[in-house]
Scaffold this active site. Structure first.
Site, PDB file in Angstrom:
ATOM      1  N   GLY A   1       0.956  -1.276   0.018  1.00 42.21           N
ATOM      2  CA  GLY A   1      -0.064   0.022  -0.090  1.00 42.21           C
ATOM      3  C   GLY A   1       0.988   1.114  -0.007  1.00 42.21           C
TER       4      GLY A   1
ATOM      5  CD  GLU B   1      -6.941   7.830   4.372  1.00 42.62           C
ATOM      6  OE1 GLU B   1      -6.244   6.533   4.179  1.00 42.62           O
ATOM      7  OE2 GLU B   1      -7.335   8.506   3.372  1.00 42.62           O
TER       8      GLU B   1
END
Length: 539
Positions: A383, A443
Site C-alpha cells: 500500500g 479517510e
C-alpha cells in the site's frame, strides 16, 4: 561520489532524482518492467533513511533492486562523524543481503553476492544493500583479486519441474468441475504458457495487479469482474507465482470454501503461504505450466462448461455495464466530474502497448477497475502510495518509444511531486494525470461514516498544473468533462505533461464501501471479515 563519478566514466547513465525514496522506486519500476536489476545509489545517513520506504516496498514486492551507499571513513567510524549510522542494522530486515564492505579486495565478491541475492538466486528476489567506507571507495582493488569470474553475471536458475508432480497437478486440474487459475508477480514472462494452460483446461482466470496484461482481457477464461463469485465457487484453485495475501483473503476456507489448491512458484514465499497445496510445484512457472499441458496429452478436462460460460457471460455483462457507467457518470451537485468520467476519457487515448501506473488510495480503487493496459504497475500489497511519478519516469526512460501514463490521486501525487523536475531534466516523455478531489478521500469517508466528523484529511484543490509549468512541463487544469478529450490529446502531443483534473470528492469507491479503510479484525474487507467470523463460529 566516487561510485557516481566512476560510473559516468564507464558510460553508465546516472539519473539524478530529488529524493532517495524516488531513486529506489525508479530502480524498482525498472526491474519490474524490464526483468533486469535496478540499481539505486544513495548518500549515507539521511540518504539511507529516506530510501528505506522504497527498499521496504521492493522487499514486499520482491523486486530485484541493488541499493548502494557510502559511509564515513574507517578511521572516523563510531566517533560522531557526519552521516554516521549503522545502515545495515536499519535495512537488514527488509533486504535479502546487507553488508558493509571494509576491505577493497572483497568489493567484487560482495557485489556478486548482493546481485545474486537481489535476483533470487537461491532465495526470493528482492532488494540487497551494500555500503562502503569512503576511504575504501577511494582505494584500488588489488589486481590479483580481480578474478574473471567476478565479471560474469550469473542468472537466476530456471528450476525444472518434477514431472511426476506436474502429472499429479494435471490429474487434479483436469478432474475439476470448477477450476480457477490466479496469477501473480512470479508468473511474469509466462504469458504464452499460461494462456496455453487456460486454452487446454478451460479453467477460469483471475489476474491481479502483480500480473495485469499477462493474459489478454478478451481471453475466454478471463472473469475479473466475477472475482468474488468464482473464488467462492471454485473446487480447485491454481496459484501461479502468487501469494495468498490479504487481497486473496489469505486463501481462507471462509471465502474459498472447500477448494483444493495447486501452488506453482519458483520463489518460496509464493509456494506455501497461508494455504498448502495438494501439489506444490517448486519450478519456473513457464516450465511447470508447459509440463502440466504436456502431461494432459489428448485428455479432455471435466470442467463444467455451463459454469464457466455463465461466469464469463456475467463478466462481460458487468464489464459492459461498467464501461457505460464510466462514460455516463453524473457530476456532483457542484458540477464537479465523477472520477469515472476521467477514466473513460483516458482509456480511449491509451495505446495498445501503453505502460500504465496507477497510484493513490481512493483513486486507485477507481483506476484499477476503470483502466486497462498491457503493462501495469501500482503501489503493491504494501500500500505504498506515492510511487506513481517515480515509477512513470522510470518506465518512460526504460521504454522511450512507448506511451507511459500515470493516473494518480492528488494526495499520492504530493509524496513525490518534485520528481516532475526529474522527468523534465531527463526527457522522460510521460503523461501524469492527477485526479484532484482536494482530500485524502478514503479517510474522509471513513471518518464521516464512523466518527461523524472529519479531522485532518482535507486538502486544497491545489493547482498542480501550475507547479508543472514552473518546472518546464506542459500543464493544464481541467474542470469540465467535456474538455477532457482535447486536453488529453494536447498533452500527449506535448510530453512530458501533467493534467490536473478536478473531480468530485463525493464519489464513493469500492474500497471505501468495502471497509478497507477501517481495517476489520480478521480480513481486509468487511464482507470477507463477516464470512471469516461465521466460519470460525464467531458470528
Amino acid at each position: 561520489m566516487p561510485i557516481c563519478m566512476q560510473a559516468d566514466v564507464e558510460g553508465i547513465w546516472i539519473v539524478g532524482v530529488r529524493d532517495e525514496r524516488a531513486a529506489v522506486y525508479m530502480a524498482h519500476a525498472h526491474a519490474e518492467l524490464t526483468g533486469e536489476l535496478g540499481v539505486a545509489l544513495v548518500t549515507a545517513g539521511p540518504g539511507v533513511t529516506n530510501a528505506m520506504t522504497g527498499i521496504a516496498n521492493a522487499h514486499v514486492s520482491r523486486a530485484s533492486v541493488l541499493v548502494l551507499s557510502g559511509m564515513p571513513t574507517r578511521a572516523q567510524e563510531n566517533r560522531g562523524a557526519l552521516q554516521d549510522l549503522p545502515h545495515t542494522d536499519l535495512v537488514r530486515s527488509i533486504t535479502r543481503y546487507a553488508r558493509t564492505v571494509r576491505e577493497p579486495g572483497l568489493a567484487l565478491q560482495e557485489l556478486g553476492e548482493a546481485i545474486a541475492r537481489a535476483t533470487g538466486q537461491g532465495c526470493d528476489p528482492g532488494p540487497a544493500y551494500l555500503d562502503f567506507p569512503t576511504d575504501v571507495l577511494r582505494a584500488e582493488v588489488p589486481m590479483h583479486m580481480q578474478l574473471a569470474e567476478h565479471f560474469t553475471s550469473g542468472k537466476r536458475p530456471a528450476l525444472a519441474p518434477d514431472l511426476d508432480q506436474a502429472a499429479q497437478a494435471m490429474e487434479i486440474l483436469w478432474a475439476a468441475r470448477r477450476p480457477l487459475v490466479i496469477s501473480g508477480r512470479g508468473a511474469r514472462g509466462s504469458g504464452p504458457e499460461l494462456t496455453a494452460l487456460l486454452d487446454r483446461s478451460g479453467a477460469l482466470y483471475l489476474d491481479t495487479g502483480e500480473s495485469r496484461g499477462l493474459v489478454a482481457d478478451g481471453h475466454p477464461s478471463t472473469v475479473a469482474a466475477m472475482r468474488g463469485g468464482v473464488m467462492a465457487e471454485a473446487d480447485v484453485v491454481v496459484t501461479v507465482g502468487r501469494r495468498l495475501d490479504f487481497q486473496l483473503a489469505y486463501g481462507s476456507p471462509a471465502i474459498f470454501h472447500s477448494a483444493r489448491f495447486i501452488r506453482i512458484a519458483d520463489a518460496p514465499s509464493e509456494l506455501r503461504d497461508n494455504r498448502r497445496g495438494v501439489v506444490e510445484l517448486f519450478a519456473q512457472p513457464a516450465a511447470a505450466l508447459s509440463a502440466i499441458v504436456a502431461a494432459a496429452g489428448d485428455k479432455s478436462p471435466a470442467i463444467d462448461r455451463n459454469w464457466a460460460a455463465t461466469a464469463r457471460s456475467r463478466h462481460i455483462q458487468r464489464v459492459e455495464q461498467l464501461q457505460k457507467s464510466l462514460r455516463d457518470a453524473a457530476p456532483d451537485m457542484h458540477g464537479r466530474m465523477h472520477p469515472n468520467r476521467l477514466l473513460a476519457a483516458l482509456q480511449t487515448h491509451m495505446a495498445r502497448d501503453a505502460v500504465l501506473v496507477a497510484d493513490g488510495g481512493d483513486f486507485l480503487s477507481f483506476a484499477r477497475v476503470g483502466l486497462s493496459a498491457s503493462s501495469y504497475l501500482d503501489p503493491g500489497s504494501l500500500g505504498c502510495i506515492g510511487v506513481g511519478t517515480a515509477f512513470g519516469v522510470s518506465a518512460s526512460l526504460a521504454y522511450p518509444g512507448r506511451q507511459v501514463i500515470v493516473a494518480t490521486g492528488d494526495g499520492a501525487f504530493g509524496f513525490n511531486a518534485m520528481e516532475i523536475d526529474t522527468a523534465v531534466r531527463h526527457g522522460a516523455r510521460l503523461l501524469i494525470v492527477v485526479a484532484n478531489n482536494g482530500a485524502w478521500q478514503i479517510e474522509v469517508n471513513d471518518q464521516a461514516d464512523r466518527f461523524e466528523k472529519v479531522v485532518g484529511t482535507r486538502l486544497q484543490f491545489a493547482d498542480h498544473a501550475a507547479m508543472a509549468r514552473a518546472f518546464g512541463m506542459h500543464g493544464q487544469r481541467v474542470e469540465r468533462a467535456e474538455d477532457l478529450d482535447k486536453a488529453i490529446t494536447t498533452a500527449l502531443q506535448n510530453l512530458p505533461a501533467l493534467l490536473d483534473v478536478v473531480v468530485s470528492p463525493e464519489a464513493r469507491s469500492a474500497d471505501s464501501r468495502s471497509g478497507l479503510a477501517w481495517v476489520p479484525d480478521l480480513q481486509a474487507v468487511e464482507s470477507w471479515d463477516t464470512a471469516e467470523r461465521k466460519w470460525r463460529g464467531q458470528a
